[in-house]
Design an enzyme around this catalytic site. Structure first.
Site, mmCIF file in Angstrom:
data_model
loop_
_atom_site.group_PDB
_atom_site.id
_atom_site.type_symbol
_atom_site.label_atom_id
_atom_site.label_comp_id
_atom_site.label_asym_id
_atom_site.label_seq_id
_atom_site.Cartn_x
_atom_site.Cartn_y
_atom_site.Cartn_z
ATOM 1 N N ASP A 1 0.837 -1.206 0.000
ATOM 2 C CA ASP A 1 0.000 0.000 0.000
ATOM 3 C C ASP A 1 0.873 1.258 0.000
ATOM 4 O O ASP A 1 0.583 2.221 0.710
ATOM 5 C CB ASP A 1 -0.936 0.004 1.203
ATOM 6 C CG ASP A 1 -2.144 0.933 0.998
ATOM 7 O OD1 ASP A 1 -2.424 1.285 -0.169
ATOM 8 O OD2 ASP A 1 -2.800 1.289 1.984
ATOM 9 N N LYS B 1 1.947 4.667 -1.171
ATOM 10 C CA LYS B 1 1.308 5.806 -1.830
ATOM 11 C C LYS B 1 1.681 7.034 -1.015
ATOM 12 O O LYS B 1 2.147 6.920 0.129
ATOM 13 C CB LYS B 1 -0.209 5.633 -1.869
ATOM 14 C CG LYS B 1 -0.841 5.400 -0.502
ATOM 15 C CD LYS B 1 -2.336 5.151 -0.622
ATOM 16 C CE LYS B 1 -2.960 4.867 0.743
ATOM 17 N NZ LYS B 1 -4.408 4.633 0.646
ATOM 18 N N ASN C 1 0.821 7.306 2.663
ATOM 19 C CA ASN C 1 1.524 6.434 3.598
ATOM 20 C C ASN C 1 3.026 6.701 3.617
ATOM 21 O O ASN C 1 3.788 5.902 4.160
ATOM 22 C CB ASN C 1 1.265 4.962 3.247
ATOM 23 C CG ASN C 1 -0.141 4.539 3.609
ATOM 24 O OD1 ASN C 1 -0.779 5.156 4.459
ATOM 25 N ND2 ASN C 1 -0.640 3.502 2.974
ATOM 26 N N ASP D 1 1.713 2.598 8.006
ATOM 27 C CA ASP D 1 0.524 1.802 7.696
ATOM 28 C C ASP D 1 0.876 0.446 7.079
ATOM 29 O O ASP D 1 0.927 0.296 5.863
ATOM 30 C CB ASP D 1 -0.425 2.574 6.770
ATOM 31 C CG ASP D 1 -1.803 1.914 6.726
ATOM 32 O OD1 ASP D 1 -1.965 0.809 7.295
ATOM 33 O OD2 ASP D 1 -2.722 2.500 6.122
ATOM 34 N N THR E 1 -4.849 0.721 -2.814
ATOM 35 C CA THR E 1 -5.495 1.893 -3.403
ATOM 36 C C THR E 1 -5.429 1.769 -4.918
ATOM 37 O O THR E 1 -4.332 1.641 -5.479
ATOM 38 C CB THR E 1 -4.783 3.178 -2.949
ATOM 39 O OG1 THR E 1 -4.769 3.204 -1.514
ATOM 40 C CG2 THR E 1 -5.501 4.410 -3.479
#
Length: 453
Positions: free
Chosen positions: A139, A141, A144, A161, A180
Site C-alpha cells: 500500500d 502511496k 503512507n 501503515d 489503493t
C-alpha cells in the site's frame, strides 16, 4: 493475543487529540507518563464475530503487529508498545508529525528533479530494508509516506501503515485484491500471484507524481483506472515532463512494466544511474545555457487527484483528509483569476459535489448492506428459535404419551399381580387337597396290610 498488555493504556499514557481515523482505526496523540515522550496511539477495532464485517480480524491484527515487531529502520515507523482491551488493540507507535509527503509537495507547488531523488532515495532505502526481510508493503502511496519533521532542510521520510503488508514466503502462492486502485500493480488487478514486485510498481507511480503532479493511470472512474493499469496505459505528457531528464523517464519506464519478473527490483532501482548521480544528467542543450525552470505541480491535477483519492477511501473518511482537500481547494481558488477561471471553478464544484455524493452513497450502501446482514441473521435466529420451541413441544407431548403408557402398564401389571395371587392361593389349596388325599390313601393301604397279616 500473546504479548499484548492486558492493562488500561491510560494508566501509562495520557491521551491527546485525534490525529486521524480509518475504517476501523483511530489514531490519537499520546504522552508516556514515565518519560514525557510523545507517541501516536492507534486504536484498532477488533472483529467480535468471524462472520461479521465490522472490525479487523485477529489474524490481520497479529500479522501487522508481527511485521512491525520485526522491522527497525530510520525510514520506517517503529512500534513502541501494544495494549489490548475487550474492544480494541492499541499500538503505541512513533509519532510522525511532519505530515504527508503529498501535502508537503502540494504546499510547495513545485519540485526540482534533484529534490525528487532525495525523497525517492529515502523511500527506496526503506523498501530495500523491507524487501531484505521478504516483507511487501502492498500500500505504498503518498498518504503512507510521511515526513518526520517538515520544517527542516532535508525532511526524513517515514513509511507507515502496515495494515495489509505481508511476509512473502517461497512456495506459498499469495493472491489478493487490495490497496489503493491508483497505485496497485497489474497483478493485483488481474488477481495473479503477488510478491515484492508489486511495491516496485507503486514506486514507479509515486515517482511519476513527484516529477509531474499528475497521476499516470488515474481515470474518471475506478474501473477506468484499473483498466489503464492492466493495459499499462500511460505516457509522458510534454506539458508535465518538458524539463524531465531521460534518466528519470527511464527509471519510471523500468518500474511500470506489466510482467513482474521484468520489473526492476529494489536493488536494481538503487543502482540506477538516476538515483546514483547527484547532479541531473541528460540536460537538454538549450537548458545548459539558462537556469532550468522549477516545474510546478498542476493545481487542476492536484484537485482531481485529491477528489479521486477520497472517493476510493473507506466510508468513514477522516477530518484530516477533508481538511487537506479544503486547503487544496483554497489554493486553486486563489490561483485562478478571471471569468474563464470562475467558470472552471463552477465546473470543479460540480465535480466536488459528485465526488462527495459518491462517498455518501458508498457509505449509505455500506450501512444498508450491514443492516441487511443483521436482519438476515435475526431472521435466521428467529427461525431457529421457532424450530427449538416446536421440538420442545413435541418432546413434551412424547413425554406425556410415555407417561400415560407407563401408567397403563402399571395398572395392567397390578391386575395381573392380583390374578397371580388368586391363582397361587387356589394352587396352594389344590396342593393341600392332593397331599391330604395321598395321606388318606396311604393310611388305608396300611390298614389293609395289617388286617391281612
Amino acid at each position: 493475543m500473546a504479548g499484548f498488555r492486558q492493562e488500561d493504556v491510560e494508566i501509562y499514557y495520557d491521551m491527546g487529540e485525534e490525529l486521524g481515523s480509518g475504517q476501523f482505526a483511530i489514531v490519537r496523540k499520546c504522552k508516556e507518563k514515565s518519560s514525557g515522550t510523545e507517541y501516536a496511539a492507534k486504536f484498532i477495532k477488533k472483529r467480535r464475530l468471524s462472520s461479521s464485517r465490522r472490525g479487523v480480524s485477529r489474524e490481520e491484527i497479529e500479522r501487522e503487529v508481527n511485521i512491525l515487531r520485526e522491522i527497525q529502520h530510520s525510514n520506517i515507523i517503529t512500534l513502541h508498545d501494544i495494549f489490548e482491551n475487550k474492544t480494541d488493540v492499541i499500538l503505541i507507535l512513533e509519532l510522525v508529525s511532519g505530515g504527508e509527503l503529498f501535502d508537503f509537495l502540494a504546499e510547495k507547488e513545485s519540485l526540482t528533479e534533484e529534490e525528487a531523488t532525495q525523497f525517492l532515495k529515502q523511500i527506496l532505502d526503506g523498501v530495500h530494508y523491507l524487501h531484505s526481510k521478504r516483507i511487501a508493503h502492498f500500500d505504498l502511496k503518498p498518504e503512507n509516506i510521511m515526513l518526520l519533521d517538515k520544517n527542516v532542510p532535508n525532511p526524513r521520510i517515514k513509511l507507515i501503515d502496515f495494515g495489509i503488508a505481508h511476509q512473502i514466503k517461497d512456495g506459498n502462492e499469495f493472491k489478493n485484491i487490495f490497496g489503493t486502485p491508483e497505485f496497485v500493480a497489474p497483478e493485483i488487478v488481474n488477481y495473479e500471484p503477488l510478491g515484492l514486485e508489486a511495491d516496485m510498481w507503486s514506486i514507479g507511480v509515486i515517482t511519476y507524481i513527484l516529477l509531474s503532479g499528475a497521476s499516470p493511470f488515474l481515470g474518471e472512474t475506478k474501473q477506468e483506472t484499473l483498466t489503464n493499469i492492466s493495459a499499462v496505459n500511460y505516457d509522458f505528457d510534454e506539458e508535465y515532463f518538458s524539463n524531465t531528464s531521460e534518466l528519470a523517464k527511464d527509471f519510471i519506464r523500468r518500474l511500470l512494466v506489466k510482467d513482474p519478473k521484468k520489473r526492476m527490483t529494489i536493488e536494481d532501482s538503487l543502482q540506477h544511474s538516476w538515483i546514483k548521480v547527484i547532479k541531473r544528467r541528460n540536460v537538454r542543450p538549450e537548458e545548459s545555457e539558462r537556469k532550468p525552470e522549477r516545474r510546478r505541480l498542476k493545481t487542476t491535477r492536484l484537485k482531481e487527484y485529491t477528489i479521486k483519492s477520497h472517493s476510493s477511501m473507506p466510508p468513514n473518511n477522516t477530518y484530516i483528509n477533508f481538511e487537506r482537500f479544503s486547503q487544496v481547494m483554497e489554493e486553486i481558488a486563489a490561483a485562478e483569476e478571471g471569468l474563464r477561471e470562475l467558470e472552471k471553478n463552477q465546473r470543479s464544484c460540480g465535480e466536488d459535489v459528485t465526488a462527495l455524493l459518491s462517498i455518501y452513497e458508498e457509505k449509505e450502501s455500506w450501512y444498508k448492506e450491514e443492516n441487511e446482514s443483521i436482519a438476515a441473521d435475526l431472521s435466521q435466529i428467529k427461525q431457529e428459535l421457532q424450530k427449538a420451541q416446536a421440538l420442545r413441544r413435541q418432546s413434551q407431548e412424547e413425554a406425556r404419551a410415555a407417561m400415560l403408557s407407563a401408567n397403563a402398564l402399571k395398572r395392567k401389571f397390578g391386575r395381573l399381580e392380583n390374578r397371580y395371587e388368586v391363582l397361587a392361593e387356589q394352587m396352594d389349596s389344590e396342593v393341600r387337597w392332593v397331599e391330604e388325599l395321598v395321606r388318606t390313601i396311604s393310611a388305608e393301604n396300611h390298614t389293609r396290610s395289617t388286617s391281612m397279616a
